[in-house]
Scaffold this motif. Sequence first.
Motif, PDB file in Angstrom:
ATOM      1  N   GLN C   4       0.858  -1.191   0.000  1.00 33.52           N
ATOM      2  CA  GLN C   4       0.000   0.000   0.000  1.00 33.52           C
ATOM      3  C   GLN C   4       0.885   1.229   0.000  1.00 33.52           C
ATOM      4  O   GLN C   4       1.932   1.243   0.652  1.00 33.52           O
ATOM      5  CB  GLN C   4      -0.847   0.015   1.273  1.00 33.52           C
ATOM      6  N   LYS C   5       0.453   2.268  -0.665  1.00 38.61           N
ATOM      7  CA  LYS C   5       1.246   3.499  -0.625  1.00 38.61           C
ATOM      8  C   LYS C   5       1.203   4.062   0.796  1.00 38.61           C
ATOM      9  O   LYS C   5       0.119   4.272   1.334  1.00 38.61           O
ATOM     10  CB  LYS C   5       0.649   4.527  -1.594  1.00 38.61           C
ATOM     11  N   PRO C   6       2.334   4.353   1.416  1.00 44.74           N
ATOM     12  CA  PRO C   6       2.293   4.970   2.738  1.00 44.74           C
ATOM     13  C   PRO C   6       1.779   6.417   2.600  1.00 44.74           C
ATOM     14  O   PRO C   6       2.106   7.101   1.622  1.00 44.74           O
ATOM     15  CB  PRO C   6       3.740   4.953   3.220  1.00 44.74           C
ATOM     16  N   SER C   7       0.993   6.860   3.562  1.00 44.10           N
ATOM     17  CA  SER C   7       0.453   8.221   3.517  1.00 44.10           C
ATOM     18  C   SER C   7       1.550   9.226   3.837  1.00 44.10           C
ATOM     19  O   SER C   7       2.609   8.866   4.369  1.00 44.10           O
ATOM     20  CB  SER C   7      -0.658   8.372   4.552  1.00 44.10           C
ATOM     21  N   SER C   8       1.270  10.473   3.516  1.00 44.67           N
ATOM     22  CA  SER C   8       2.206  11.544   3.787  1.00 44.67           C
ATOM     23  C   SER C   8       2.550  11.589   5.284  1.00 44.67           C
ATOM     24  O   SER C   8       3.711  11.756   5.676  1.00 44.67           O
ATOM     25  CB  SER C   8       1.578  12.868   3.322  1.00 44.67           C
ATOM     26  N   ASP C   9       1.560  11.400   6.124  1.00 46.06           N
ATOM     27  CA  ASP C   9       1.799  11.418   7.571  1.00 46.06           C
ATOM     28  C   ASP C   9       2.682  10.257   8.018  1.00 46.06           C
ATOM     29  O   ASP C   9       3.583  10.429   8.843  1.00 46.06           O
ATOM     30  CB  ASP C   9       0.467  11.347   8.332  1.00 46.06           C
ATOM     31  N   SER C  10       2.397   9.094   7.464  1.00 46.79           N
ATOM     32  CA  SER C  10       3.200   7.944   7.907  1.00 46.79           C
ATOM     33  C   SER C  10       4.642   8.104   7.412  1.00 46.79           C
ATOM     34  O   SER C  10       5.590   7.719   8.091  1.00 46.79           O
ATOM     35  CB  SER C  10       2.569   6.626   7.458  1.00 46.79           C
ATOM     36  N   LEU C  11       4.820   8.705   6.230  1.00 49.24           N
ATOM     37  CA  LEU C  11       6.187   8.956   5.742  1.00 49.24           C
ATOM     38  C   LEU C  11       6.915   9.910   6.686  1.00 49.24           C
ATOM     39  O   LEU C  11       8.084   9.712   7.018  1.00 49.24           O
ATOM     40  CB  LEU C  11       6.168   9.535   4.323  1.00 49.24           C
ATOM     41  N   ALA C  51      10.696  13.531  -2.120  1.00 50.90           N
ATOM     42  CA  ALA C  51       9.802  14.260  -3.027  1.00 50.90           C
ATOM     43  C   ALA C  51       8.898  13.197  -3.624  1.00 50.90           C
ATOM     44  O   ALA C  51       9.343  12.385  -4.450  1.00 50.90           O
ATOM     45  CB  ALA C  51      10.602  14.985  -4.104  1.00 50.90           C
ATOM     46  N   THR C  52       7.640  13.168  -3.171  1.00 48.26           N
ATOM     47  CA  THR C  52       6.767  12.024  -3.494  1.00 48.26           C
ATOM     48  C   THR C  52       5.973  12.238  -4.777  1.00 48.26           C
ATOM     49  O   THR C  52       5.890  13.357  -5.309  1.00 48.26           O
ATOM     50  CB  THR C  52       5.769  11.756  -2.351  1.00 48.26           C
ATOM     51  N   ALA C  53       5.358  11.148  -5.222  1.00 44.06           N
ATOM     52  CA  ALA C  53       4.506  11.181  -6.413  1.00 44.06           C
ATOM     53  C   ALA C  53       3.340  12.134  -6.202  1.00 44.06           C
ATOM     54  O   ALA C  53       2.819  12.720  -7.165  1.00 44.06           O
ATOM     55  CB  ALA C  53       3.992   9.775  -6.729  1.00 44.06           C
ATOM     56  N   ILE C  58       9.010  16.108   1.944  1.00 46.29           N
ATOM     57  CA  ILE C  58       9.051  15.832   3.378  1.00 46.29           C
ATOM     58  C   ILE C  58      10.507  15.689   3.806  1.00 46.29           C
ATOM     59  O   ILE C  58      11.253  14.915   3.212  1.00 46.29           O
ATOM     60  CB  ILE C  58       8.297  14.523   3.699  1.00 46.29           C
ATOM     61  N   SER C  59      10.912  16.432   4.823  1.00 41.25           N
ATOM     62  CA  SER C  59      12.325  16.433   5.224  1.00 41.25           C
ATOM     63  C   SER C  59      12.481  16.228   6.719  1.00 41.25           C
ATOM     64  O   SER C  59      11.584  16.571   7.491  1.00 41.25           O
ATOM     65  CB  SER C  59      12.975  17.788   4.900  1.00 41.25           C
ATOM     66  N   GLN C 279       7.182   6.309  -6.854  1.00 39.70           N
ATOM     67  CA  GLN C 279       6.840   6.625  -5.470  1.00 39.70           C
ATOM     68  C   GLN C 279       7.510   7.896  -4.949  1.00 39.70           C
ATOM     69  O   GLN C 279       6.822   8.802  -4.498  1.00 39.70           O
ATOM     70  CB  GLN C 279       7.172   5.412  -4.592  1.00 39.70           C
ATOM     71  N   ALA C 280       8.810   7.951  -5.060  1.00 42.56           N
ATOM     72  CA  ALA C 280       9.483   9.133  -4.533  1.00 42.56           C
ATOM     73  C   ALA C 280      10.922   9.232  -5.038  1.00 42.56           C
ATOM     74  O   ALA C 280      11.539   8.227  -5.406  1.00 42.56           O
ATOM     75  CB  ALA C 280       9.509   9.098  -3.002  1.00 42.56           C
ATOM     76  N   SER C 281      11.413  10.447  -5.034  1.00 41.62           N
ATOM     77  CA  SER C 281      12.842  10.699  -5.193  1.00 41.62           C
ATOM     78  C   SER C 281      13.367  11.062  -3.810  1.00 41.62           C
ATOM     79  O   SER C 281      12.714  11.786  -3.057  1.00 41.62           O
ATOM     80  CB  SER C 281      13.055  11.857  -6.173  1.00 41.62           C
ATOM     81  N   ILE C 282      14.531  10.549  -3.473  1.00 42.06           N
ATOM     82  CA  ILE C 282      15.024  10.672  -2.100  1.00 42.06           C
ATOM     83  C   ILE C 282      16.413  11.293  -2.103  1.00 42.06           C
ATOM     84  O   ILE C 282      17.324  10.796  -2.774  1.00 42.06           O
ATOM     85  CB  ILE C 282      15.097   9.285  -1.425  1.00 42.06           C
ATOM     86  N   GLY C 283      16.584  12.383  -1.349  1.00 45.43           N
ATOM     87  CA  GLY C 283      17.899  12.971  -1.144  1.00 45.43           C
ATOM     88  C   GLY C 283      18.330  12.696   0.290  1.00 45.43           C
ATOM     89  O   GLY C 283      17.579  12.971   1.228  1.00 45.43           O
ATOM     90  N   CYS C 284      19.494  12.125   0.470  1.00 41.12           N
ATOM     91  CA  CYS C 284      19.932  11.772   1.820  1.00 41.12           C
ATOM     92  C   CYS C 284      21.372  12.229   1.971  1.00 41.12           C
ATOM     93  O   CYS C 284      22.156  12.180   1.022  1.00 41.12           O
ATOM     94  CB  CYS C 284      19.785  10.260   2.004  1.00 41.12           C
TER      95      CYS C 284
END
Lengths: 317, 317, 317, 317
Positions: C4-11, C51-53, C58-59, C279-284
Motif C-alpha cells: 500500500q502506498k504509505p500516507s504523507s503522515d506515515s512517511l 519528493a513524493t509522487a 518531506i524532510s 513513489q518518490a525521489s530521495i535525497g539523503c
Amino acid sequence: MTQQKPSSDSLRAILADIAETMAQEPFRGSVADYIPQLARVDPAQFAITLATAEGDVISVGDADTPFSIQSISKVFTLAVALGNQGERLWSRVGREPSGDPFNSIVQLEYEKGLPRNPFINAGAIAVTDSILGQYAPKEALGQILQFIRFVAGQEDIAIDPAVARSEQETGFRNVALANFMRGFGTLQGAPERTLGVYFHHCAIAMTARQLALAGRFLAFDGCLSPGGARVIKARMARQINALMLTCGLYDGSGEFAFRVGLPGKSGVGGGILAVAPGQASIGCWSPGLNALGNSHLASRALELLADRTGWSVFAPR
Amino acid sequence: MTQQKPSSDSLRAILADIAETMAQEPFRGSVADYIPQLARVDPAQFAITLATAEGDVISVGDADTPFSIQSISKVFTLAVALGNQGERLWSRVGREPSGDPFNSIVQLEYEKGLPRNPFINAGAIAVTDSILGQYAPKEALGQILQFIRFVAGQEDIAIDPAVARSEQETGFRNVALANFMRGFGTLQGAPERTLGVYFHHCAIAMTARQLALAGRFLAFDGCLSPGGARVIKARMARQINALMLTCGLYDGSGEFAFRVGLPGKSGVGGGILAVAPGQASIGCWSPGLNALGNSHLASRALELLADRTGWSVFAPR
Amino acid sequence: MTQQKPSSDSLRAILADIAETMAQEPFRGSVADYIPQLARVDPAQFAITLATAEGDVISVGDADTPFSIQSISKVFTLAVALGNQGERLWSRVGREPSGDPFNSIVQLEYEKGLPRNPFINAGAIAVTDSILGQYAPKEALGQILQFIRFVAGQEDIAIDPAVARSEQETGFRNVALANFMRGFGTLQGAPERTLGVYFHHCAIAMTARQLALAGRFLAFDGCLSPGGARVIKARMARQINALMLTCGLYDGSGEFAFRVGLPGKSGVGGGILAVAPGQASIGCWSPGLNALGNSHLASRALELLADRTGWSVFAPR
Amino acid sequence: MTQQKPSSDSLRAILADIAETMAQEPFRGSVADYIPQLARVDPAQFAITLATAEGDVISVGDADTPFSIQSISKVFTLAVALGNQGERLWSRVGREPSGDPFNSIVQLEYEKGLPRNPFINAGAIAVTDSILGQYAPKEALGQILQFIRFVAGQEDIAIDPAVARSEQETGFRNVALANFMRGFGTLQGAPERTLGVYFHHCAIAMTARQLALAGRFLAFDGCLSPGGARVIKARMARQINALMLTCGLYDGSGEFAFRVGLPGKSGVGGGILAVAPGQASIGCWSPGLNALGNSHLASRALELLADRTGWSVFAPR
C-alpha cells in the motif's frame, strides 16, 4: 682490474666470518608452516658449502643436515626436461620473470594458461608434465632423482615420504594451478598424476654440501668440474643460469641480482643454490624465510659472500 | 675452459659477418610510429660498435648516424641519480622485473604508486623527478647531458628538439603515469616539470659509436677503461648491470638474458646498449621493433655476437 | 500482496524515526579528507528529504544545509549527454559494473581505454568530454548547471569555487585517468579542458531537499511529476536507473541493491540520491563515509526507509 | 502513468510476435561446445513461457523441450542455502558484481579466496559447499532437486547423467576454482565432493515452461502465486532478485539491466530465467550464445518482451 681468485684458505676464513655474523643476527625470518614437516624445523640452523673450480668442498655450519629442497628441485627437473626435449620444452613454458608471487594464478589467466617461467610453481608443474609425456610417474621421478644423485655424486639422496604426503594433502593451490593449465592444454596428462611427481620431487631432502655439489654443472658450463665430465650442453647451463638470475627467487629475483649478482634458486625449505660461473657452486641453508618466501639468512649470507669474494656475474672478467 | 679473448681482428670479422647476415634478414620489425620523427626513419639501417677493454672501437654499418636513444637514456639518468643520492634513491623506485609492458599502469595501482624498477617508464619518471629535487629542470637536463658527453667522450651529443616536442605533445600515457605517481607521493614535484625533463632526455640523439663509448663505465666496473678514470663506484656499475639484465628490455628481458646473456637496455628508437663486463661495451641499432618494443635486428645481432665471441655473464670466467 | 502506498503522515513519522535512530549511531564513518573543504565538514550532520509522487516534499534533519554533491553530479551530466547525443554516447563508455574502486585505472588498461560505466570517475570524465565535443567549457558547465536548476526547480544551486579549485589542485589521479583515456582516443579534447569542467560539476553544492527535487525525473519516468512536464524520454530515465542500481555506489553497488533495493548514486561529500520509481525521489546526506567511499549513515538510513515503506524495485507491483 | 497490466490475450499476441521475429533472426550465436551433449543441440530452437500473476501459463515455441539449465541452477541452490543457513551464508560469498568472466580466477586471488557473488562459478561452488556442510552429497543433491520440483510443481524434472559425467570429465577450470578456494578455507569440504554435487545440479534438464513455473516464487515475493503458498521469506526473494539483476548474466549483467530492466539468470545451455516482480516469471530458451556466454536470442526476446509489456523494475509503479 679483474678479481683475483680467493685461495682455499681465504674462502674458509670468509665462510667462518659469515657463519659468525649470521649466528648473531637477531631476526631470522619465519619457518614455512604450511606442512608440519617444515614447521617443526629448528630456525637456528645455518649452513653454507662451496664447491670450487679447484675441486675444494668447503663448509661451515650444519652442512650435513638434510633439509627439504622444495623449489630448488625445479632447477634439476628443468635440466632433465631440457636434456630430454631440448628447445621443444619452450612451447609449454615461458622465460620471463613474472612480477607475481610464486603461486599466483593471475598471470596464468591473463596469458591463457602458459606459465611465465619454469621456476614459478605453475611453470615447474608444466615442466614436470612434459617429462611425464615420455615416462611413467615412477620412471620420471626415478630419472629426476638419478640425475640429482649423479650431479651431486651422492647416492644417498632421497625423497622424504612424509613431506611428499603432506604436500599432496594440503597442496590445494597447486592442484588449482595444474587443473587450470590442464583446461588450457598446457598440461597434457592427468593433473593428479603430474602433481604426484611434482610433490615428490619437491620433497627431496639434501644437505647444503650435497646441494653445492649438485650445482657444479651450472658453475662449470655443463660439466662437473672445469674441463670435467659433461652433464648438459654449455649453452643449456648458461640458459639455466639466466633463468635463475631473472626468475630464481620469485618476486625477490631482481633484488637478489642487485645485491648478490649471482644466479640463484631458492626453496621454502630455506635452501638457496647459487652459482658463481667458473668459480664455485654454493649451497646455503637457513630455515627462516622473508616475506617473499626466500631464506632470510641465506640471502644475507650470499650477499656477504659475493661482497667478500668479489664474485658477481656483473663484474669484469 | 674459459673463453679466450677474441682478437681485434677476429672481432672485426665477426661484426662484418653479422652485418651481412642482418642485411639479408627479410623481416625487420616495425619502426615506432607514435611520433612523426621516429616514423620516418629508414628501417633498412643497421649499426654495431664495440668499445673493447683494449681500447679498440670497432664498427660496422651506419655507426655514425644519430638516432633517438629514447629509453636507453634511463641508464644514464639512473647513474646520475645514484651518483647524487646513493641508496636513498631506492625509496622511490623498486628493483624487480615487472612482467608488464613498458608503459603499464596496472602495477602502479596494485603497488600503491611505487614503480617496480627504474627502466619501465614510470620508474624512469620517478628517477628523473628525484634529480629535480636537487636541480631546476634546465640544470637537471644539463647534468644528464653533461654526464653522457663525459662518459662518451663526445661533446657534440645533443637533444633533438623536434623529438622532444613531439613526445610532449603526444605523451598522454606518460602524463597519466606521472600524475598517478604524484597522487601517491612518489613524485614530489609538479608532474609537467618532471615530464619536461623526461621527454627531453629521451630525445637525446646518439650514434651507435657514441653509445658504445658511453657504456664503457658499465663494462669496466665504473671506469672508462680497465683501470682508467672512475665515473661511478664499482658496486653501482654492477648494480646497474643487474637491473639491465633483469629489467632492461621490458617484457623481453628474460628472453634477452636467456638468448644473449648480457645486460642490455633498449629504446624504441631501435637502439640497444649491451655490456660484456670486462670485455666490451656494445652499441647496436636498427630501427625496426618487435612486438615487445625492442629492436628486432639489434636483438638478433647481439645474440649472434654473444654466440660468436662466447661473451656471456653466465659463462665461466 | 503489493505494498500500500504509505500516507504523507506515515512517511513523516518514518523519517522522524530514522533521524532519531541515526542520531544514536555511535559510528559515523570518516569525512573525506583529500581536500580541506570536505575535511572540515561536521560529521554529526544528517538529512533526508522525500519528493513524493503526490507532490509532497518531506524532510528531516539538516535538509537545507548545502553539501558538495561530488559524484552525484555524474547522474545529471549523463542525462545531459544522453539528451544531446542519444545512443551515440555508448561508443565512449560501457554499461557494466566494474568490480573496482571508483578511481581505478586497472580496468582502463585491460580494456583499452574504454571506461566500464558512466559512474566510475573515468566514465564520468568521458561523458563530460563528450559534452565538450559540442560546447565550449563554459557553455558545457552552464548546460549542466542549468539542467540541475531546472529539474530541481531551484535557481540558486551553484558551484562552490573553493571546492573546484582544490579538486583541480589535488586531482592527480583524475588527471592520470583523463590522459590515459586521451592516449587511447576515448577522450577527444584536451584533458585539462575536460577536467576543468569535470572538477567544476563535481563541486556543485546542493541541499538534501534540492537533491530530492532534482531526482524526480528519474522517479517519474522522465517527468517532474507523474504525468507532469517531461525532462527526458521514459526509456532514458529507466536506463539511468538501471545504471544507478548496478554501478551507482561503486564497489558497494551490489550490496546497496541487496539491502536497499533502489537505484542510488553516492558522492564523497556524503550525499546519496535514491529513486523509488513511481513513489518518490530521495535525497539523503551525512558526511561520514564507509570504506567504499559511500556515506555510512545515508546508506543505513535508506535501508531503514526501504524496509519501513516496502519500497524496492524487486517487490511485486 | 504506470503501465496497465497487459491481458492474457495481448500477452499471447506479444509472444507470437516475438517468436516470429526470432525465427527471422539470421544470427543466432554459437552453441556451447565444451561438452558433446551441449554441442549437438539444434541452434534453431526457441521457446518462451510466461507464468503470470493471474495464474496463466502462456508459451510459444519449443516450450516442452528440455534443455540443460546449467548456471540457472545457481538461483535454486542459492535459495536452498539461504533457506537453510540464512545470513550466515554471506560469510562465504560476496554480493558484488565481479567485472570478470564467469570462470575467472583472478578476482579470487586478489580477494583471498572469497568469491564476489553466488552466480559466478566460484561463488556457486562455495554455495554448494555450504549445503554440503549439513548434508551428504546425495542428500544435498536430493534437496536441490526436490526444491526445484516443488517450486515448479513438476515431479518429472531430473538430472541428465550424461551431461553431469561430461562436466566432471572436462571441468578442469572448476576443479581449479574449487581447489583454489579450498586453499583459502572458503570451501570446507573435499573439493571433489563439492564439485560432484555442483556438476550434477548444473546438469538438471528443464523445459522453458518448467523454468517459468520454477521462477514464480521470485516474481511473487517468495510465494508460488500472489498471496499463495510461501516458499521463502519475501525479503530473501527480493535479495535474490537484486543479485540476479546485478550479477545474473555474468559480465553482461549491466547490459541486461540496461536493456531489459528485469532480474535474470542465464546458463550456457541457452536458458534465461527472468523475473517481472508482481507480474510474471519468464522462462526463455535458445541454445546459441553471445560472446559473454548468454543466449543471444533469449536476451533479444526478453528485451522485446520488456519493451512491449512495459515490464521493468525501473518503471514507475
